[in-house]
Design an enzyme around this catalytic site. Sequence first.
Site, PDB file in Angstrom:
ATOM      1  N   HIS A  57      39.671 -48.040 -20.789  1.00 38.31           N
ATOM      2  CA  HIS A  57      41.050 -48.337 -20.393  1.00 38.31           C
ATOM      3  C   HIS A  57      41.347 -47.785 -19.002  1.00 38.31           C
ATOM      4  CE1 HIS A  57      41.805 -50.062 -24.230  1.00 38.31           C
ATOM      5  NE2 HIS A  57      41.796 -48.929 -24.913  1.00 38.31           N
TER       6      HIS A  57
ATOM      7  N   ASP B 203      40.692 -58.343 -21.349  1.00 40.44           N
ATOM      8  CA  ASP B 203      40.068 -57.889 -22.602  1.00 40.44           C
ATOM      9  C   ASP B 203      38.671 -57.348 -22.339  1.00 40.44           C
ATOM     10  OD1 ASP B 203      40.003 -57.400 -25.299  1.00 40.44           O
ATOM     11  OD2 ASP B 203      39.357 -59.418 -25.853  1.00 40.44           O
TER      12      ASP B 203
ATOM     13  N   LEU C 278      54.056 -61.178  -3.682  1.00 40.28           N
ATOM     14  CA  LEU C 278      53.445 -61.507  -4.978  1.00 40.28           C
ATOM     15  C   LEU C 278      54.383 -60.964  -6.052  1.00 40.28           C
ATOM     16  CD1 LEU C 278      50.678 -62.231  -6.655  1.00 40.28           C
ATOM     17  CD2 LEU C 278      50.383 -59.760  -6.675  1.00 40.28           C
TER      18      LEU C 278
HETATM   19  C1  IPE Z   1      44.712 -59.188 -26.263  1.00 39.39           C
HETATM   20  O1  IPE Z   1      43.549 -58.459 -26.502  1.00 39.39           O
HETATM   21  C2  IPE Z   1      45.799 -58.282 -25.789  1.00 39.39           C
HETATM   22  C3  IPE Z   1      45.577 -57.622 -24.514  1.00 39.39           C
HETATM   23  C4  IPE Z   1      44.576 -57.770 -23.693  1.00 39.39           C
HETATM   24  C5  IPE Z   1      46.614 -56.737 -24.103  1.00 39.39           C
HETATM   25  P1  IPE Z   1      43.149 -57.967 -27.970  1.00 39.39           P
HETATM   26  O2  IPE Z   1      41.873 -57.264 -27.823  1.00 39.39           O
HETATM   27  O3  IPE Z   1      44.287 -57.227 -28.571  1.00 39.39           O
HETATM   28  O4  IPE Z   1      42.973 -59.366 -28.731  1.00 39.39           O
HETATM   29  P2  IPE Z   1      42.243 -59.696 -30.106  1.00 39.39           P
HETATM   30  O5  IPE Z   1      42.693 -58.700 -31.112  1.00 39.39           O
HETATM   31  O6  IPE Z   1      40.774 -59.588 -29.852  1.00 39.39           O
HETATM   32  O7  IPE Z   1      42.648 -61.111 -30.410  1.00 39.39           O
HETATM   33  C1  IPE Z   2      41.875 -54.768 -23.670  1.00 38.72           C
HETATM   34  O1  IPE Z   2      40.669 -54.195 -24.046  1.00 38.72           O
HETATM   35  C2  IPE Z   2      42.961 -53.747 -23.503  1.00 38.72           C
HETATM   36  C3  IPE Z   2      44.015 -53.802 -24.538  1.00 38.72           C
HETATM   37  C4  IPE Z   2      44.082 -54.640 -25.517  1.00 38.72           C
HETATM   38  C5  IPE Z   2      45.070 -52.819 -24.418  1.00 38.72           C
HETATM   39  P1  IPE Z   2      40.331 -53.862 -25.552  1.00 38.72           P
HETATM   40  O2  IPE Z   2      40.779 -52.481 -25.851  1.00 38.72           O
HETATM   41  O3  IPE Z   2      40.868 -54.913 -26.453  1.00 38.72           O
HETATM   42  O4  IPE Z   2      38.741 -53.926 -25.499  1.00 38.72           O
HETATM   43  P2  IPE Z   2      37.765 -54.512 -26.610  1.00 38.72           P
HETATM   44  O5  IPE Z   2      38.201 -55.918 -26.888  1.00 38.72           O
HETATM   45  O6  IPE Z   2      37.904 -53.644 -27.808  1.00 38.72           O
HETATM   46  O7  IPE Z   2      36.429 -54.436 -25.966  1.00 38.72           O
HETATM   47 MG    MG Z   3      40.084 -56.639 -27.205  1.00 38.82          MG
END
Ligand code: IPE
Ligand code: IPE
Ligand code: MG
Length: 259
Positions: free
Chosen positions: A41, A24, A135
């Site tokens: 990303h 995240d 792995l």
């Molecule tokens: C969790 O992250 C899902 C992934 C990393 C793929 P999110 O960014 O979607 O989670 P929330 O919405 O903050 O809980």
């Molecule tokens: C995690 O990073 C990737 C996915 C959920 C696909 P985020 O896109 O949730 O990044 P933040 O949480 O908005 O910084």
């Molecule tokens: Mg996120």
Amino acid sequence: MFASSTRIIPDARPKPRHVAIIMDGNGRWANKRLLPRVAGHRKGVEAVRAAVRASVEQGVEFLTLFAFSSENWRRPADEVSILMDLFARALDVEVAKLHSNGIRLKVVGDTARFDRRIRDLIAAGEALTAGNHRLTLTIAANYGGRWDVAQAARSYFAAHPESLARDSTLVPEALEPYLAMAHAPEPDLFIRTGGEKRISNFLLWQLAYTELYFTDLLWPDFDAAALGAAIESYGTRERRYGRTSEQVQARNEAQVQDA
Ligand code: IPE
Ligand code: IPE
Ligand code: MG
């Protein structure tokens, strides 16, 4: 099949065999640099490569990464479509490299919702790498822990129609062969980057006795040293699985004497 931690108490291990990560913070990484979220990303894909490499070096046998949750469809359509493109491209470019490094690829989640190109890349990647043992890299895509329990229950009852009888019992562990993660032991160590302290519908069932580790580092900044720090923290944990500390220590001593 791997043993269930609620049925059999696992042996203590100094290092995690299975690490599961919620990657995240990509969006915030980009925001901080005044870049579009997609830049985060993209950088996140590089961090995946580094994490795979570092996991092999650390002797991790199973690495499970949350790439796209069943709730991430709620994001703006253009971000969803960029994530799909990145996923397709990563599968296209990385699978051969995974294979030459002896890595087995698995994808868990409700993949029926992906377009044909992604489904074909997943099937080809899993087939190519099926015999690898160094792995196991599992990518959770359109995955939700609740979806997993529901689909496992559906499969279980289809295979055991007699268990729908009123007087039959269902032990929780009976569902485990039907869960999407049946190819892996339960995670020893869970890591979430990005500072949030929640599970966000990741491996709800499998995290029952997993050690949890949260870091404020944003996913694109997560590197080999950061994985090392998480594994070091894991090494300080006492995994009691419901027992007392005295019982744990007595068993550890018995294990050392056996060895
Ligand atoms: C969790 O992250 C899902 C992934 C990393 C793929 P999110 O960014 O979607 O989670 P929330 O919405 O903050 O809980
Ligand atoms: C995690 O990073 C990737 C996915 C959920 C696909 P985020 O896109 O949730 O990044 P933040 O949480 O908005 O910084
Ligand atoms: Mg996120």
